[in-house]
Design an enzyme around this catalytic site. Structure first.
Site, PDB file in Angstrom:
ATOM      1  CG  HIS A  62      -2.059  -1.046   1.063  1.00  0.00           C
ATOM      2  ND1 HIS A  62      -2.452  -1.591  -0.142  1.00  0.00           N
ATOM      3  CD2 HIS A  62      -2.833  -1.650   2.011  1.00  0.00           C
ATOM      4  CE1 HIS A  62      -3.424  -2.470   0.066  1.00  0.00           C
ATOM      5  NE2 HIS A  62      -3.673  -2.532   1.360  1.00  0.00           N
ATOM      6  CG  HIS A  78      -7.992  -0.544   2.292  1.00  0.00           C
ATOM      7  ND1 HIS A  78      -8.841  -1.447   2.905  1.00  0.00           N
ATOM      8  CD2 HIS A  78      -6.838  -1.215   2.062  1.00  0.00           C
ATOM      9  CE1 HIS A  78      -8.210  -2.598   3.062  1.00  0.00           C
ATOM     10  NE2 HIS A  78      -6.992  -2.488   2.551  1.00  0.00           N
ATOM     11  CD  GLU A 106      -8.583  -3.358  -0.701  1.00  0.00           C
ATOM     12  OE1 GLU A 106      -7.440  -2.862  -0.779  1.00  0.00           O
ATOM     13  OE2 GLU A 106      -8.819  -4.427  -0.081  1.00  0.00           O
TER      14      GLU A 106
END
Length: 341
Positions: A103, A177, A305
């Protein structure tokens, strides 16, 4: 509507923006991490409730280990070996993990304060977020100008539009997210999911793609026909955390997923221009103190996502995430809220 809700130690103001439509949907967003902190939607009886997991106080979002509601970038999901090569130059990306970056590095877009202002279109309520990621940030090359537009209309459609430009070739893969629970119950086992994909990426023990796509027909991972999350979740290792790959034209906005909660009657449809979606069932939420003082359990929420395929920067057989100075990164995801008729 916007208001200052917090002041950081360096004096930076954190602002909250509230989007509303004529059907009772209320969405709150902060300019820290572009975090969507709440989405209130009516149920079958017209009673509104927040369908997002998160925190009661802003300070808890500063660390935010689960990435509740945040924009993820520059590259969402995993980068194998925490590195990639562009034009013969290797770029090492920051990471606390041994075998991959997750991420966006140690301080990704979820921990940045974005420039924010209301975004106005007739009949819609919106906010525009901008962030300049400097060359070398987290190890990524190029000055990356990123713009996110959130907007809500009276058709109960919530748009997230992603744009980016760079002055040097780099990799970009942006998502949000948000963790959803359409019922507010302690788990999501009753909530029914449809995903418009019959293949997932094969992964290793670090959830890194091997490069292969797996046919999931009649397996526990098959959501081509709507069924409850809890039906076969016990046949997975710890829950779902898989990238579902669509069979559709590149960059076309198309149906991706649908979720129905029989308890509240709420329905959420997902449309996206992205080629894949990571379906995650909150497998490591246990013990996190969230909204209303509730202590979350594993599988208290799901994430959908939308994104490019993970580790595409190291997988030439996957659609490329490379962005050059001649290109404009442009993707869109739409959530449509409603109740079953």
């Amino acid at each position: 509507m916007e208001k200052v809700i917090y002041t950081m130690q360096d004096g930076t103001e954190i602002k909250e923006f509230t989007l509303k439509n004529s059907n009772g949907i209320v969405i709150k967003i902060v300019n820290y991490g572009g975090i969507i902190t709440s989405i209130e939607t009516p149920d079958k009886d017209g009673k509104s409730d927040d369908i997002l997991l998160g925190f009661d106080d802003f300070e808890s979002y500063i660390e935010n280990p689960p990435y509740f509601g945040a924009i993820i970038g520059r590259v969402t999901n995993r980068i194998s070996g925490s590195k990639f090569v562009i034009d013969g130059t290797e770029y090492k990306i920051n990471s606390p993990f041994k075998n991959y970056t997750l991420h966006g590095g140690t301080k990704g877009f979820d921990k940045k304060v974005w420039d924010a202002k209301p975004y106005k279109i007739d009949g819609e309520s919106g906010v525009e977020l901008n962030y300049l990621s400097p060359d070398g940030e987290e190890g990524f090359p190029g000055n990356l100008k990123t713009r996110i537009i959130y907007r809500l209309n009276d058709q109960n459609e919530f748009y997230t539009e992603y744009f980016a430009t760079t002055d040097k070739p780099t990799h970009v893969n942006l998502t949000n997210h948000a963790y959803f629970n359409l019922s507010g119950k302690e788990n999501i086992y009753d909530q029914q999911v449809l995903i418009v994909a019959d293949k997932i990426t094969e992964t290793d023990g670090d959830i890194l793609p091997t490069g292969k796509l797996i046919d999931i027909k009649d397996t526990p991972y098959d959501f081509t026909k709507m069924h409850a999350i809890g039906d076969r979740i016990n046949e997975t290792e710890v829950g779902y955390d898989h990238c579902y790959v669509f069979d559709k034209a590149e960059n076309n906005l198309a149906p991706a997923a649908k979720v129905y909660d029989p308890n509240s009657g709420r329905v959420m449809e997902v449309f996206t221009s992205y080629p894949s979606i990571q379906f995650y069932t909150g497998n490591y939420l246990e013990g996190i103190k969230g909204k209303r003082g509730r202590v979350y359990q594993n599988h208290a929420a799901f994430c959908l996502e939308t994104q490019n395929l993970p580790d595409a920067c190291n997988r030439p057989d996957f659609p490329s995430t490379l962005l050059t100075p001649d290109d404009i990164y442009s993707q869109v995801t739409v959530l449509r809220f409603g109740v079953a008729q």
